[in-house]
Enzyme design. Structure first.
Site: not given
Length: 181
Positions: A54, A171, A133, A42, A10, A168
């Site tokens: 987080g 995401t 990521s 998150k 994420t 990403c």
């Protein structure tokens, strides 16, 4: 025995500017090539709203770590650094949590720390840090914005998370924010 699908990460970002701290996290949960959820939360406030936290990684593992971290914050009267070090020691040594797969990003008004299961407690040199990521994309964007604009912490985090979500594939643009003054 079949292998478990790989859980992709994420993006969680923390930005500091002018006495304000903003943590942002996207909402995507991915298993293999499938998006399982797009609205996961998150990032959260801990310790009576004085600490931001987080995670990136396994959701169940992160929830367990949030709980343990909050316990450490209580035990050490909200001392972020001490709670982080003690959690990292437990995470590395305790057989019940040693294999948890997550990274935590935590912050209060004084410090931002990255915690890992290998015992790392890292305080970044700059006013920006990220895990997941898309973290490197978000850090690059936030660093440039901090260097070349007068935007506030929240606005920098919003723009940087937009960049990360555009690049990403793990995401999304469903971003949740938490802030400290």
């Amino acid at each position: 025995m079949a292998a478990h699908p790989q859980i992709r990460s994420t993006t969680v970002l923390c930005v500091r500017r002018n006495g304000k701290v903003t943590m942002a996290g996207d909402g995507q949960v991915t298993m293999g090539s499938e998006v399982m959820k797009s609205s996961a939360r998150k990032v959260r406030l801990l310790h009576d709203g004085k600490v931001l936290a987080g995670f990136a990684g396994s959701t169940a593992d992160a929830i367990s770590l949030f709980t343990r971290f909050e316990e450490k914050l209580q035990a050490y009267s909200g001392n972020l650094s001490r709670a982080a070090v003690e959690l990292s020691k437990d995470w590395r040594m305790d057989k019940t949590i040693r294999h948890l797969e997550a990274l935590l990003l935590v912050a209060d008004t004084n410090a931002t720390l990255l915690l890992s299961g290998t015992g790392d407690v890292i305080e970044p040199d700059d006013n920006v840090a990220a895990v997941g990521s898309g973290g490197s994309y978000a850090v690059a964007a936030a660093s440039a914005l901090l260097q070349h604009t007068e935007l506030g912490a929240r606005e920098v985090a919003e723009a940087a998370m937009k960049v990360a979500s555009d690049i990403c594939i793990y995401t999304n643009s469903n971003i949740a924010f938490e802030e400290l003054d």
